[in-house]
Design an enzyme around this catalytic site. Structure first.
Site, PDB file in Angstrom:
ATOM      1  N   ARG A  83       0.847  -1.188   0.000  1.00  0.00           N
ATOM      2  CA  ARG A  83       0.000   0.000   0.000  1.00  0.00           C
ATOM      3  C   ARG A  83       0.887   1.245   0.000  1.00  0.00           C
ATOM      4  O   ARG A  83       1.668   1.447   0.920  1.00  0.00           O
ATOM      5  CB  ARG A  83      -0.906  -0.002   1.239  1.00  0.00           C
ATOM      6  CG  ARG A  83      -1.684   1.280   1.429  1.00  0.00           C
ATOM      7  CD  ARG A  83      -2.581   1.253   2.673  1.00  0.00           C
ATOM      8  NE  ARG A  83      -3.196   2.564   2.829  1.00  0.00           N
ATOM      9  CZ  ARG A  83      -3.100   3.325   3.914  1.00  0.00           C
ATOM     10  NH1 ARG A  83      -2.467   2.897   4.990  1.00  0.00           N
ATOM     11  NH2 ARG A  83      -3.657   4.508   3.939  1.00  0.00           N
ATOM     12  N   HIS A 127      -3.009  10.864   1.071  1.00  0.00           N
ATOM     13  CA  HIS A 127      -2.424  10.653   2.399  1.00  0.00           C
ATOM     14  C   HIS A 127      -1.790  11.970   2.833  1.00  0.00           C
ATOM     15  O   HIS A 127      -0.583  12.058   3.049  1.00  0.00           O
ATOM     16  CB  HIS A 127      -1.430   9.494   2.378  1.00  0.00           C
ATOM     17  CG  HIS A 127      -1.189   8.860   3.730  1.00  0.00           C
ATOM     18  ND1 HIS A 127      -1.328   7.511   3.978  1.00  0.00           N
ATOM     19  CD2 HIS A 127      -0.820   9.408   4.917  1.00  0.00           C
ATOM     20  CE1 HIS A 127      -1.050   7.243   5.246  1.00  0.00           C
ATOM     21  NE2 HIS A 127      -0.727   8.385   5.840  1.00  0.00           N
ATOM     22  N   GLU A 172      -7.513   8.365   6.702  1.00  0.00           N
ATOM     23  CA  GLU A 172      -7.728   8.970   8.017  1.00  0.00           C
ATOM     24  C   GLU A 172      -8.219  10.415   7.962  1.00  0.00           C
ATOM     25  O   GLU A 172      -7.545  11.335   8.429  1.00  0.00           O
ATOM     26  CB  GLU A 172      -6.441   8.907   8.845  1.00  0.00           C
ATOM     27  CG  GLU A 172      -5.950   7.502   9.099  1.00  0.00           C
ATOM     28  CD  GLU A 172      -4.801   7.433  10.115  1.00  0.00           C
ATOM     29  OE1 GLU A 172      -4.241   8.505  10.450  1.00  0.00           O
ATOM     30  OE2 GLU A 172      -4.490   6.337  10.585  1.00  0.00           O
ATOM     31  N   ASN A 307      -7.041   1.529  10.195  1.00  0.00           N
ATOM     32  CA  ASN A 307      -5.740   1.826  10.787  1.00  0.00           C
ATOM     33  C   ASN A 307      -5.925   1.800  12.290  1.00  0.00           C
ATOM     34  O   ASN A 307      -6.615   2.646  12.858  1.00  0.00           O
ATOM     35  CB  ASN A 307      -5.242   3.210  10.358  1.00  0.00           C
ATOM     36  CG  ASN A 307      -4.986   3.293   8.854  1.00  0.00           C
ATOM     37  OD1 ASN A 307      -5.042   2.294   8.146  1.00  0.00           O
ATOM     38  ND2 ASN A 307      -4.702   4.495   8.384  1.00  0.00           N
ATOM     39  N   TYR A 309      -4.072   1.519  16.073  1.00  0.00           N
ATOM     40  CA  TYR A 309      -2.846   1.603  16.879  1.00  0.00           C
ATOM     41  C   TYR A 309      -3.092   1.384  18.361  1.00  0.00           C
ATOM     42  O   TYR A 309      -2.352   0.674  19.023  1.00  0.00           O
ATOM     43  CB  TYR A 309      -2.146   2.957  16.658  1.00  0.00           C
ATOM     44  CG  TYR A 309      -1.552   3.055  15.288  1.00  0.00           C
ATOM     45  CD1 TYR A 309      -0.278   2.581  15.029  1.00  0.00           C
ATOM     46  CD2 TYR A 309      -2.289   3.573  14.221  1.00  0.00           C
ATOM     47  CE1 TYR A 309       0.280   2.629  13.757  1.00  0.00           C
ATOM     48  CE2 TYR A 309      -1.753   3.622  12.939  1.00  0.00           C
ATOM     49  CZ  TYR A 309      -0.473   3.152  12.711  1.00  0.00           C
ATOM     50  OH  TYR A 309       0.045   3.184  11.453  1.00  0.00           O
ATOM     51  N   GLU A 373      -3.303  -0.393   8.341  1.00  0.00           N
ATOM     52  CA  GLU A 373      -2.143   0.033   9.128  1.00  0.00           C
ATOM     53  C   GLU A 373      -2.257  -0.544  10.526  1.00  0.00           C
ATOM     54  O   GLU A 373      -3.313  -0.468  11.161  1.00  0.00           O
ATOM     55  CB  GLU A 373      -2.074   1.567   9.286  1.00  0.00           C
ATOM     56  CG  GLU A 373      -1.654   2.315   8.060  1.00  0.00           C
ATOM     57  CD  GLU A 373      -1.534   3.821   8.322  1.00  0.00           C
ATOM     58  OE1 GLU A 373      -1.250   4.223   9.474  1.00  0.00           O
ATOM     59  OE2 GLU A 373      -1.730   4.581   7.368  1.00  0.00           O
TER      60      GLU A 373
HETATM   61  C1  GBH Z   1      -1.263   6.926  10.991  1.00  0.00           C
HETATM   62  O1  GBH Z   1      -1.846   7.869  11.805  1.00  0.00           O
HETATM   63  C2  GBH Z   1      -0.912   7.521   9.674  1.00  0.00           C
HETATM   64  O2  GBH Z   1      -1.804   7.122   8.651  1.00  0.00           O
HETATM   65  C3  GBH Z   1       0.503   7.266   9.268  1.00  0.00           C
HETATM   66  O3  GBH Z   1       0.859   8.113   8.212  1.00  0.00           O
HETATM   67  C4  GBH Z   1       1.412   7.423  10.454  1.00  0.00           C
HETATM   68  O4  GBH Z   1       2.763   7.403  10.139  1.00  0.00           O
HETATM   69  C5  GBH Z   1       1.083   6.314  11.407  1.00  0.00           C
HETATM   70  O5  GBH Z   1      -0.267   6.294  11.717  1.00  0.00           O
HETATM   71  C6  GBH Z   1       1.872   6.348  12.719  1.00  0.00           C
HETATM   72  O6  GBH Z   1       1.572   7.491  13.444  1.00  0.00           O
HETATM   73  O7  GBH Z   1      -4.600   9.031  22.125  1.00  0.00           O
HETATM   74  O8  GBH Z   1      -2.283   9.522  22.480  1.00  0.00           O
HETATM   75  O9  GBH Z   1      -3.006   7.253  22.556  1.00  0.00           O
HETATM   76  C7  GBH Z   1      -2.236   7.384  13.078  1.00  0.00           C
HETATM   77  C8  GBH Z   1      -2.891   8.440  13.891  1.00  0.00           C
HETATM   78  C9  GBH Z   1      -2.560   7.257  15.978  1.00  0.00           C
HETATM   79  C10 GBH Z   1      -3.997   9.193  15.804  1.00  0.00           C
HETATM   80  C11 GBH Z   1      -3.069   7.027  17.373  1.00  0.00           C
HETATM   81  C12 GBH Z   1      -4.494   8.942  17.186  1.00  0.00           C
HETATM   82  C13 GBH Z   1      -3.954   8.060  19.360  1.00  0.00           C
HETATM   83  C14 GBH Z   1      -2.868   8.524  20.270  1.00  0.00           C
HETATM   84  N1  GBH Z   1      -3.447   8.023  15.165  1.00  0.00           N
HETATM   85  N2  GBH Z   1      -3.519   8.247  17.974  1.00  0.00           N
HETATM   86  S1  GBH Z   1      -3.232   8.576  21.961  1.00  0.00           S
END
Ligand code: GBH
Length: 479
Positions: A83, A127, A172, A307, A309, A373
């Site tokens: 991707r 993006h 996003e 995505n 995290y 992601e």
């Molecule tokens: C993605 O954004 C992007 O698409 C990518 O480009 C980027 O490099 C990648 O992730 C890594 O950052 O509330 O403090 O626990 C992710 C964006 C990540 C936004 C998690 C909200 C919560 C942080 N998100 N975040 S917290």
């Protein structure tokens, strides 16, 4: 709930798509090469004080000039899908009008190289690198930008559509709208809650317009990619059965609406949640939402890109100011989860991915799911020609087990793309946060597959996880 016994062999469904993801501004570099125009991320990163240590994407991983080697590396890892995103200002330097042939030719070659290596190209159209000229005309707060996006999407479609079968429209929109227009920590660095809501709507509109014209051209798979996260109380984080008070339930629902359903419901059901409309009306008015917009946004899509995290943890607290990232969140406290975190400080909660995937398949059953992601930054150390990133392996393995559990519970998960293939420009954090499964020495541009890359290669080869993790790396480093 199915508990996945540790040590069992977990074989993923036949045809499960294994891959990795990147984004143009984060890896390409070559910011002034071959007629590329200026994007809001060029402007933002070149403005002192915006990005850590003044880092920019001017050079990044120099992928624009090294894509051949990078594709070879992907092939050696056995990736089935890659991707990437197309840089709008490479294709249309002024955002609209004149097409830059050299920019299109780059993606043309990349797609050919990928196909030759047996890797399916998954193309993201947006993006975050909006052409600066369009920002100067109002950016995503202007409805016109959605129409410019559709014109751009058509140009890219016409060039790559014979070979690219999977298209992702916008990446996003929550992040791009809220961080870019709402609180200003991302480009273009504007800070207005009302503008963030307008930008959100126009990005959704852009998605709908692009999805429609990709469909007309017979694209095999069309997707939108959202940053989605389960919204949980501190008690509910590790215990789904934990009782939730009515106040906490309201807080959870409100943030779920702003973070998840504000995007899911228009794209997949053709409506905004009532809770969202009330907040938007109070903060921005609803003048920017026109008759017919939701019908336009609600195009048939094949895949929902996820995505994921970390979860979002909230509780009700009367009088709390809320978070600027969630306009309308007054009376809600955002608490960091306890437990292990990654180098970005994000709590590591793989079980939340199981909950997210099962919920999405239950609430939006028509759409297939694809993790577009998932990954983590850690403090990597290069020693003896190796990066022994056991923490990243544990992170990915934990999330793959969580994904597997969701599949067992009936979630229609089609694939998993790790973020990211390469260490790269991590937006406002610059090059300090390394998300790659491949290490990049930015001084020499040397690539070194981390242990996680070699481990992932073995996962792909056996289409699953086993008890004994792959041992020592055997892959040759691509010079
Ligand atoms: C993605 O954004 C992007 O698409 C990518 O480009 C980027 O490099 C990648 O992730 C890594 O950052 O509330 O403090 O626990 C992710 C964006 C990540 C936004 C998690 C909200 C919560 C942080 N998100 N975040 S917290």
């Amino acid at each position: 709930t199915t508990v996945v016994a540790k040590g069992r062999t977990l074989r993923f469904p036949e045809g499960f798509v294994w891959g990795a993801a990147t984004a143009a501004y984060q890896i390409e570099g070559a910011a002034r090469q071959d007629g590329r125009g200026v994007s809001i991320w060029d402007t933002f990163s070149r403005t002192p004080g915006r990005v850590a240590d003044g880092h920019t994407g001017d050079v990044a991983c120099d992928h624009y000039n090294r894509h051949r080697d990078d594709v070879r590396l992907m092939r050696d890892l056995g990736l089935r899908a890659y991707r990437f995103s197309v840089a709008w200002p490479r294709v249309l330097p002024e955002g609209a009008g004149r097409v830059n042939e050299a920019g299109l030719a780059f993606y043309d070659r990349l797609v050919d190289d990928l196909l030759e290596a047996g890797i399916a190209p998954y193309a993201t159209l947006y993006h975050w690198d909006l052409p600066q000229a369009l920002e100067d005309a109002g950016g995503w707060t202007s409805r016109e930008t959605a129409y410019r996006f559709a014109e751009y999407a058509e140009v890219v479609r016409d060039r790559l559509g014979d070979r690219v079968k999977t298209w992702l429209t916008v990446n996003e929109p929550w992040v791009a709208a809220v961080l870019g227009y709402g609180i200003g920590v991302h480009a273009p660095g504007r800070a207005s809650a009302a503008d963030a809501f307008r930008a959100t709507h126009h990005m959704l509109l852009a998605h709908g317009l692009a999805a429609r014209l990709l469909r007309e051209a017979g694209a095999a798979e069309i997707a939108i990619t959202l940053n989605l996260a389960p919204v949980l109380t501190p008690e509910g984080l590790h215990d789904p059965q934990a009782p939730v008070s009515a106040e906490d339930a309201e807080a959870v629902n409100r943030i779920d609406c702003l973070l998840n359903r504000q995007f899911l419901d228009p794209a997949l059901r053709g409506e905004y949640p009532r809770e969202v409309l009330e907040i938007v009306e109070r903060i921005a008015g609803l003048g920017h939402v026109r008759d017919g917009d939701l019908k336009l946004i609600h195009q048939p899509v094949d895949l929902l890109g996820i995505n994921y995290y970390t979860p979002c943890v909230v509780r009700a607290r009367p009088g709390a100011p809320g978070s600027d990232s969630y306009p309308g969140s007054d009376g809600i406290e955002f608490s960091g989860a306890t437990g292990p975190t990654t180098a970005t400080g994000w709590p590591i909660v793989p079980t939340a991915l199981t909950r997210l995937l099962t919920r999405l398949s239950r609430d939006y059953p028509e759409v297939g799911l694809l993790v577009t992601e998932n990954g983590a930054a850690f403090e990597d150390v290069v020693a003896g020609g190796r990066v022994a990133d056991a923490d990243r392996i544990a992170f990915i393995e934990g999330h793959l087990r969580a994904a597997y559990a969701a599949i067992e519970e009936g979630a229609d998960l089609r694939g998993y793309l790790v973020w990211s293939l390469l260490d790269n420009f991590e937006w406002a954090e610059g090059y300090h946060k390394r998300f790659g499964i491949v290490h990049v020495d930015f001084a020499t541009q040397r690539r070194l597959p981390k242990d996680s890359a070699l481990w992932y290669r073995d996962v792909i080869a056996r289409n699953g996880l086993v008890k004994d993790r792959a041992r020592r790396p055997t892959l040759e480093v691509v010079a």
